[in-house]
Design an enzyme around this catalytic site. Sequence first.
Site, PDB file in Angstrom:
ATOM      1  N   GLU A  90     -27.462  66.448 -78.772  1.00 43.12           N
ATOM      2  CA  GLU A  90     -26.873  67.715 -78.334  1.00 43.12           C
ATOM      3  C   GLU A  90     -25.621  67.511 -77.467  1.00 43.12           C
ATOM      4  O   GLU A  90     -25.615  67.802 -76.275  1.00 43.12           O
ATOM      5  CB  GLU A  90     -27.920  68.554 -77.615  1.00 43.12           C
ATOM      6  CG  GLU A  90     -29.081  68.915 -78.530  1.00 43.12           C
ATOM      7  CD  GLU A  90     -30.077  69.897 -77.934  1.00 43.12           C
ATOM      8  OE1 GLU A  90     -30.030  70.136 -76.707  1.00 43.12           O
ATOM      9  OE2 GLU A  90     -30.897  70.429 -78.697  1.00 43.12           O
ATOM     10  N   GLU A 140     -34.073  68.448 -85.184  1.00 46.78           N
ATOM     11  CA  GLU A 140     -34.857  68.931 -84.047  1.00 46.78           C
ATOM     12  C   GLU A 140     -35.068  70.427 -84.089  1.00 46.78           C
ATOM     13  O   GLU A 140     -34.127  71.209 -84.213  1.00 46.78           O
ATOM     14  CB  GLU A 140     -34.204  68.566 -82.708  1.00 46.78           C
ATOM     15  CG  GLU A 140     -35.072  68.978 -81.519  1.00 46.78           C
ATOM     16  CD  GLU A 140     -34.446  68.670 -80.166  1.00 46.78           C
ATOM     17  OE1 GLU A 140     -33.878  67.572 -80.018  1.00 46.78           O
ATOM     18  OE2 GLU A 140     -34.531  69.530 -79.266  1.00 46.78           O
TER      19      GLU A 140
END
Length: 481
Positions: free
Chosen positions: A230, A326
């Site tokens: 991220e 994810e």
Amino acid sequence: MPSLKLALLAAAGAAFGATLHARASPQAYASSGDGTYKLSPVAAPVRGAGSPGSNSTWKLSINDQSSGYKQTVNGFGAAVTDATVAVFNALPADKLTTLLQELMTDAGANFKLMRHTIASSDLSADPAYTYDDNGGNVDTSFSSFNLGDRGTAMAELLAKMKSLQPDLTILGSPWSPPGWMKLNGVIDGTTVNNNLNHAYASQFAQYFVKYLQAYQSHGVTIDAITIQNEPLNSQAGMPTMYVYADESGNLIQQNVGPALRAAGFNTAIWAYDHNTDVPSYPQTVLNEASEYVNTVAWHCYAPNNNWGALTTFHNSNPNVDQYMTECWTSTTTAWNQAADFTMGPLQNWAKGALAWTLGTDKSEGPHLSGSGPCTTCRGLVTIDTSAGTYNLEVDYYMMAQFSKFIPKGAIVLDGSGSYTYSGGGGIQSVATLNPDGSRTVVIENTFGNAVYVTLTTAGGETWSGLVYANSVVTWVLPAAS
């Protein structure tokens, strides 16, 4: 009686394998939101229109001809975090053996894709760490590099998984490099200057080399990495690092890619590892580092997330692989959460899907104590560390409806008939042509009533059967005759 359970699991796996190889008759298996069905054998679909009785009806179609072939599946699984390792290792040895059989072999979910955290994530016990903290002091020679107890335990668990599942693909993702490599000098605690210090760009690349070598020494080959989990998520309460898109491309092209090759690793580098709402990010990485990057990793947390973004990306980059790496499961997410984040990406050119996370304790941990970590992330498996027992959650069964019946190498087929009403109820489906010629059709029903589904194939076949209320049903159809 663990030995009896293992024997039963092995027998069930052998029976299913025989069914696949025989390809003689259709099979059906179901898991339901209320737990009535848990990978349970149910009435198989029949050839022809069948008899719906008083049930609602639905029509699906698949193109099982070459014109309908899409991406090849590589696998399904979840994230192995420090929390996962800690709670798994709290089990008695025989229980852990049984659990790993249920996760990694065709006696259970048959997972073939695992993502693991490179050092700590938010799902780690305090304190946060990397593999070369060195008291916060610069360590350009990596004299202090060490996996530590937690990194070593992680590698050992992955090695056990690999021994049970030789086809396992392992992806590694870091939440932060060592603090001394960053402008702010810390792993977490601030968002100010939460960026890489490019004076240490070469050391940043070597950190991945050292990590790969260390895991290799424990018998674990890492198949792919992302350079930052991220990269657009900069938080103070957990390890993070902000990485710009062009910065990511340059680091891979100029530093990480060459360093891995120079060290003799053919480990793949996947771009991005973040949400679907900024597709320009992985496009920039691909444009700048195509020599080393041919795969994009996506997460599910964009507002109004739309997996169709993967199809749009595929249309612009038809030779680039994609994965959903994810999406969380929780006591607060719906029963079909894992089915949705597996189904949607598969429909849109993803080669696999990964849950966040594989295992937690009954309190959705352990996790860091800061304000950033996910405190309600529940694993596919929850462990009662006091009792030394485990429970397979509904999300495990929903993912296993795909992973158990869609083998590695299966080809996703174009299809129609998936639809969801504005109120949330609907039917979703995805189908594959498997290496042995059989076809797998996974059907999700979010209606509160059973639906009689009729499936037509481009090859001229018709199959029909009942899909239970609030359930996922998987049909394994024999090879076309």
